[in-house]
Design a protein around this motif. Sequence first.
Motif, PDB file in Angstrom:
ATOM      1  N   ARG A  65       0.846  -1.196   0.000  1.00 29.89           N
ATOM      2  CA  ARG A  65       0.000   0.000   0.000  1.00 29.89           C
ATOM      3  C   ARG A  65       0.881   1.246   0.000  1.00 29.89           C
ATOM      4  O   ARG A  65       1.924   1.283   0.651  1.00 29.89           O
ATOM      5  N   GLY A  66       0.401   2.274  -0.704  1.00 33.12           N
ATOM      6  CA  GLY A  66       1.155   3.520  -0.740  1.00 33.12           C
ATOM      7  C   GLY A  66       0.653   4.440  -1.828  1.00 33.12           C
ATOM      8  O   GLY A  66      -0.355   4.149  -2.492  1.00 33.12           O
ATOM      9  N   PRO A  67       1.324   5.578  -2.055  1.00 32.80           N
ATOM     10  CA  PRO A  67       0.915   6.509  -3.112  1.00 32.80           C
ATOM     11  C   PRO A  67       0.991   5.836  -4.485  1.00 32.80           C
ATOM     12  O   PRO A  67       1.867   5.015  -4.745  1.00 32.80           O
ATOM     13  N   SER A  68       0.067   6.214  -5.349  1.00 30.83           N
ATOM     14  CA  SER A  68      -0.038   5.589  -6.668  1.00 30.83           C
ATOM     15  C   SER A  68       1.258   5.678  -7.456  1.00 30.83           C
ATOM     16  O   SER A  68       1.667   4.707  -8.106  1.00 30.83           O
ATOM     17  N   ILE A  69       1.921   6.825  -7.419  1.00 31.30           N
ATOM     18  CA  ILE A  69       3.137   7.013  -8.213  1.00 31.30           C
ATOM     19  C   ILE A  69       4.235   6.064  -7.742  1.00 31.30           C
ATOM     20  O   ILE A  69       4.909   5.409  -8.544  1.00 31.30           O
ATOM     21  N   GLU A  70       4.409   5.963  -6.428  1.00 27.69           N
ATOM     22  CA  GLU A  70       5.443   5.079  -5.899  1.00 27.69           C
ATOM     23  C   GLU A  70       5.148   3.619  -6.228  1.00 27.69           C
ATOM     24  O   GLU A  70       6.042   2.861  -6.609  1.00 27.69           O
ATOM     25  N   THR A 222      -4.260   9.148  -5.887  1.00 25.56           N
ATOM     26  CA  THR A 222      -4.418   8.870  -4.457  1.00 25.56           C
ATOM     27  C   THR A 222      -3.740   7.553  -4.108  1.00 25.56           C
ATOM     28  O   THR A 222      -3.038   6.947  -4.909  1.00 25.56           O
ATOM     29  N   VAL A 223      -3.973   7.134  -2.880  1.00 22.68           N
ATOM     30  CA  VAL A 223      -3.363   5.893  -2.400  1.00 22.68           C
ATOM     31  C   VAL A 223      -3.918   4.702  -3.158  1.00 22.68           C
ATOM     32  O   VAL A 223      -5.112   4.610  -3.416  1.00 22.68           O
ATOM     33  N   SER A 224      -3.066   3.794  -3.531  1.00 21.33           N
ATOM     34  CA  SER A 224      -3.487   2.564  -4.200  1.00 21.33           C
ATOM     35  C   SER A 224      -2.826   1.378  -3.517  1.00 21.33           C
ATOM     36  O   SER A 224      -2.137   1.520  -2.505  1.00 21.33           O
ATOM     37  N   ILE A 254      11.519  -7.369  -2.043  1.00 19.07           N
ATOM     38  CA  ILE A 254      10.680  -6.262  -2.542  1.00 19.07           C
ATOM     39  C   ILE A 254      11.099  -4.948  -1.886  1.00 19.07           C
ATOM     40  O   ILE A 254      11.136  -3.887  -2.539  1.00 19.07           O
ATOM     41  N   GLU A 255      11.394  -4.994  -0.588  1.00 18.00           N
ATOM     42  CA  GLU A 255      11.830  -3.777   0.111  1.00 18.00           C
ATOM     43  C   GLU A 255      13.123  -3.225  -0.498  1.00 18.00           C
ATOM     44  O   GLU A 255      13.300  -2.005  -0.612  1.00 18.00           O
ATOM     45  N   ASN A 265       7.164   5.794   1.023  1.00 16.36           N
ATOM     46  CA  ASN A 265       5.878   5.901   1.728  1.00 16.36           C
ATOM     47  C   ASN A 265       4.976   4.698   1.445  1.00 16.36           C
ATOM     48  O   ASN A 265       3.824   4.845   1.071  1.00 16.36           O
ATOM     49  N   TYR A 266       5.527   3.539   1.596  1.00 18.36           N
ATOM     50  CA  TYR A 266       4.754   2.330   1.307  1.00 18.36           C
ATOM     51  C   TYR A 266       4.717   1.429   2.544  1.00 18.36           C
ATOM     52  O   TYR A 266       5.505   1.580   3.481  1.00 18.36           O
TER      53      TYR A 266
END
Length: 620
Positions: A65-70, A222-224, A254-255, A265-266
């Motif tokens: 989960r996090g901002p769409s762009i990230e 937004t958040v996705s 993944i991290e 911000n995920y």
Amino acid sequence: MVKHKAYLRSTRRLFIKHLLRLLSISAIFIVTVSLISGLGDVEGDIKKSINASYQEDVLHDLTIRGPSIELANIKEALEGEQKIEEIDKIETYYTFDTRVEEGSNFANRAVFRDLSNQTIDKLELLEGNWPKNENEVVVERSTKDIKERKIGDVINVMINPDFLPFPTMINNVKVVGVVKNPTMVILRNEPSDYYQDEDNRYINEVVYFDSSKYTSPFLYATVSALNISIKNRTIFDSFNEAYRDKIDVIKGRIEEIAKSVHATNYQIVTLNECYSLVSLDMYAEKVGTLAMIFIIFFILIAILVIYSTMSRLLDEERSSMAVLKTLGYSNLAISARYIAYVIVAGLVGVAISVFPSRLVSGLILNAFNIQYAMKEISLPVVGNYFFMLSGAIVLLSTILTFIKSMRTANYKPIELLTPRAPKPGKRVLIERIKPFWKRLSFKYKSTFRNVFFFKGRLAMTILSIMSATVLVFASFGLLNNANVMEGFESLRIITIMLLAFSAALCALVIYNITNINISERTREIATLMVLGYRNNEVTGYVYREIYILTAIGAILGLPAGVGFLVFVFDYIGVFELSNVEWWSYLVSPILTFVFALLATRLLHMKIVKTDMNESLKVLE
């Protein structure tokens, strides 16, 4: 030839003469095997349901989960040069949890995903249709918390999570279908993803939009979230250690990739943190642990009672053994009759137990559906535990019968034909209490001597009744806890079932003991009849002993039951002894005594119809 005919005739007479005892042993097998195999299979059946959902519904292994762009950058990296071989599918969706109102413990959820191309966490359409445009939605099925929406309802959906700069209202969307989310199996207190740590808000409504038909641009700013599934899905076995380790490794990789694309911000959440499914799995394990404790206790009681029954039957059969020994039969051949007797009793009981054992398992699974919406699975006619546990009881009973019968058959014929007389002049302990003993009438003195003189028989009888009382008391104790504590609705049904089987086993134990006492004492009963004793005096002579033994066993069963409950509660780490109601301490021994009264009533005619001529023969 004559010799073999005598053996077969003697064996046939053994089964006919002691048919009632054989049926009582079979009944003990039925009650014990039906419950323990049904209980034993429950945890495995629930885990099979979880595993089936994981495979068929393609449950996510990780969610980011996090901002769409990230998240877009992370997805691109995972699908590009930094691809992780173990990852199979990645699906993007958007989810928002909105507070219902201040002071409320609930939140509403809006989910935007491609409903026409689901690859992970596949929603099951329970009724209606999938959305055909952006003005149509499907909703989550109603539960104890999630409100009911009907097909055709027109609703307004507020999207106002704390992280959005302004609220968004989607007006006048039509409900066209009802679905079930495979990750939302709990029917009460499904936690909000965003308010769980803050104030424990629970989901009150879930509305699903088809993102492939929804054109509003705000979603993509937004958040996705990204749902991820792995390839080797056979590694999953209801959150086993191998699966947890594998997912932790993938999460770590993944991290590293997220850092390489400057995503900060995920949040990565694994299936191991899915509240509903983990709750179901843990609850199944608690019930499994509880079941195993009761299974062991039930088996021990069953073996104890069966061994006691066969030991006393062998004592009655001493003269028949002597006859066979004089005909030249070996100890093994003589023992084979009694081994066959207990095996036949066991196999009859096991065969009849097939249907009730699966019924028990099915009823317990249905009890779980009070709290969880589990995926339906097809169950075999008999579960894995049926043959294992029933075979264990039959085998142990056979081994103990073999040992006892070989020891008895080892005596010489003259020793077997001679009734075992008590040691002369020996007093029972109660006789030494002079003031009490002097005030007793002859019939009560005789009763107390009969009860306390044969210490081995006394110990076996009291231990059997005491153990049965422990089961009844423990069942009441569990029921008290399940009624007081929240979140254990299904356990109430399980404990009621456990109480019913415990009571049935208790009743059978007392009936069996009473029947044995009467069978062993037909000569005494016939003698009393010849001396002119009335029916009620004869029955009272036998019943007084049964009532005394039952009272002792029932009273001793209370402290033993408390100790058993303390052990159970400490082991599973959930309940408290303080929640056991005061009336459980009264009802348990009273119920045991009621079973004794019923047993004596059922066997009343067996006493009064005793054949005096047959019973007074010196020896068979």
